[in-house]
Design an enzyme around this catalytic site. Structure first.
Site, PDB file in Angstrom:
ATOM      1  N   ASP A  17     -13.836  56.422   2.172  1.00  0.00           N
ATOM      2  CA  ASP A  17     -12.377  56.410   2.172  1.00  0.00           C
ATOM      3  C   ASP A  17     -11.835  56.384   3.597  1.00  0.00           C
ATOM      4  O   ASP A  17     -10.833  55.704   3.888  1.00  0.00           O
ATOM      5  CB  ASP A  17     -11.855  57.639   1.433  1.00  0.00           C
ATOM      6  CG  ASP A  17     -10.486  57.403   0.839  1.00  0.00           C
ATOM      7  OD1 ASP A  17     -10.109  56.224   0.681  1.00  0.00           O
ATOM      8  OD2 ASP A  17      -9.792  58.377   0.532  1.00  0.00           O
TER       9      ASP A  17
ATOM     10  N   ASP B 141      -8.036  59.235  -6.134  1.00  0.00           N
ATOM     11  CA  ASP B 141      -7.914  60.628  -5.701  1.00  0.00           C
ATOM     12  C   ASP B 141      -7.912  61.573  -6.894  1.00  0.00           C
ATOM     13  O   ASP B 141      -8.598  62.593  -6.895  1.00  0.00           O
ATOM     14  CB  ASP B 141      -6.627  60.812  -4.891  1.00  0.00           C
ATOM     15  CG  ASP B 141      -6.645  60.013  -3.605  1.00  0.00           C
ATOM     16  OD1 ASP B 141      -7.728  59.897  -3.028  1.00  0.00           O
ATOM     17  OD2 ASP B 141      -5.594  59.499  -3.210  1.00  0.00           O
TER      18      ASP B 141
END
Length: 469
Positions: free
Chosen positions: A244, A389
């Site tokens: 990420d 997320d």
């Protein structure tokens, strides 16, 4: 697709450039003009006082963002609550009998070293698949293959809302021993899936769309918990956080390219991939025939103004800022050569009434705009959080709860919220897309292993000796 967090505000830079030019010009004029006894200085002071309210925009944006930060805590908490409650009550998602095809090493060896390299190999394979799919998605988006992307997302949503939802419903009914016939189950699932597809990929109430996105994220988290080996799950959480960072912060990161391309095209990222805390709000200009300028006001497309963070005080301040901006633009036009009229400049900056005047100010001509063309004043306010997320936050908390230690589960829950809060704070300071996984997942892993290896044994020893603090 990996997740990221970003301010969902699409704004043009024309006004900012005009304001900067106006400020520089005023600085030069101030150096050439006579001392304070010159009467011209009074008008200059008035202009500076008019431009003053624009300096408070950052304070207003931070205050506005704080209200929507709280709005992200609720869906994240709900998603983790759904996963934890399911893990605690349905034994199906805690049993390890089937594994994903991306995890060929099942960690059956009793040796810790073998389990470690098995977990690393599985996580590398899974990350390779994620990277390839993300790159393919970015290439399709860069080449405007929107139909292919929509078909891909619709197929994924169909599988989750119908097939995996049916498995989830079946296991929940079996766990709670609730009898139901197949016809009723099919009808309920059909209505649930069709409404979800409409809300996610077409149009529907905001709350309903958010509820479906939360459920889809929780369902995907349960799939990862169910079909990934034990150590592989923790390795995937660590590796996905590193990915990420690379995907969002590096210059050629795929997620950064996606966000920048969407901003350049003034488009919204697909709602099947992003959870938004609000809807689109537009600043709509209204014509004023009495003056050469035009007035504009803030129109809220959502009926729940206060619930969306737009209180009456904010609306009044926004109107004052728009009026101040208009006066600054008019002052800027007076200093420029009279090659263009004030209304032309206002139309370029998105502050006009959509009409053009000639130099004499007599002829008016409306600017044509197609129904599918976005207005320059249109803004989308709020905070967007990628569904990835939600998924990996819930995987961490759900995996911690599968061991039956509620202290560890609560510690991971608090750690994720603290990490999310710090990420949103950085977002308000840096004002660019940021990865939301690294801080939260790092805190979650630290809290999990510290609580599981230190706090839990200490608490058990204290309880065994009947020592209470």
């Amino acid at each position: 697709m990996d997740a990221h967090i970003a301010e969902s505000r699409v704004r043009g830079d024309d006004f900012d450039e005009a304001r900067d030019r106006h400020h520089e010009r005023r600085q030069k004029e101030r150096g050439r003009r006579p001392p304070n006894n010159d009467p011209v200085n009074s008008s200059e002071l008035d202009t500076e006082m008019v431009a003053g309210p624009t300096l408070t925009e950052e304070q207003e944006e931070l205050r506005y963002g704080a209200q929507h930060v709280i709005k992200l805590f609720v869906p994240v908490s709900l998603c983790m609550l759904v996963v934890v409650s399911t893990i605690s009550s349905v034994n199906f998602y805690s049993r390890k009998d089937v594994y994903l095809v991306y995890a060929p090493f099942h960690e059956t060896s009793p040796l810790a070293s073998t389990k470690v390299w098995n977990a690393l190999a599985n996580s590398a394979i899974l990350m390779g698949v994620i990277i390839v799919l993300t790159v393919v998605l970015i290439l399709l988006y860069k080449h405007r293959c929107y139909m292919v992307i929509h078909g891909w997302l619709i197929l994924s949503s169909f599988i989750l809302l119908f097939i995996f939802s049916y498995l989830y419903l079946e296991e929940c009914l079996r766990a709670y021993n609730i009898p139901i016939d197949h016809i009723t189950a099919v009808l309920v699932l059909w209505n649930f899936g069709v409404v979800g597809m409409i809300c996610i990929h077409w149009s529907g109430p905001l709350r309903l769309q958010q509820a479906y996105l939360i459920f889809v994220a929780a369902l995907m988290a349960l799939v990862f918990i169910k079909y990934l080996p034990e150590w592989t799950t923790w390795a995937v959480l660590a590796v996905i956080s590193i990915w990420d960072l690379v995907a969002v912060l590096t210059p050629n990161g795929p997620l950064r390219i996606l966000v920048e391309t969407a901003q350049e095209r003034n488009e919204n990222i697909f709602p099947a991939l992003i959870y938004s805390s609000t809807v689109v709000y537009a600043i709509v200009g209204t014509a004023n025939n009495e003056t050469t300028g035009s007035s504009s006001g803030v129109q809220l497309d959502s009926p729940g103004d206060a619930e969306s963070g737009f209180v009456p005080t904010w609306r009044d301040e926004a109107n004052e800022r728009e009026a101040a901006r208009r006066r600054v633009v008019e002052e800027d036009v007076d200093v420029r050569p009279r090659s263009r009229s004030a209304n032309d400049v206002a139309n370029e900056l998105g502050l006009g009434d959509g009409e053009q005047r000639s130099d004499q100010g007599t002829a008016r001509r409306p600017i044509s705009r197609t129904p599918f063309q976005r207005s320059p004043d249109e803004e989308e306010r709020g905070v967007k959080l990628g569904l990835g997320d939600f998924i990996f936050y819930s995987v961490l908390v759900g995996k911690a709860s599968s061991y039956g230690d509620w202290n560890t589960t609560f510690a991971c829950f608090v750690a994720i919220l603290i990490g999310l809060c710090l990420t949103l704070l950085l977002l308000a300071v840096l004002k660019k897309a940021l990865p939301a996984l690294p801080i939260s997942i790092t805190f979650g892993l630290i809290f999990y292993f510290a609580s599981n290896l230190l706090v839990a044994p200490f608490a058990d020893t204290m309880a065994l000796h009947q020592v209470f603090i």
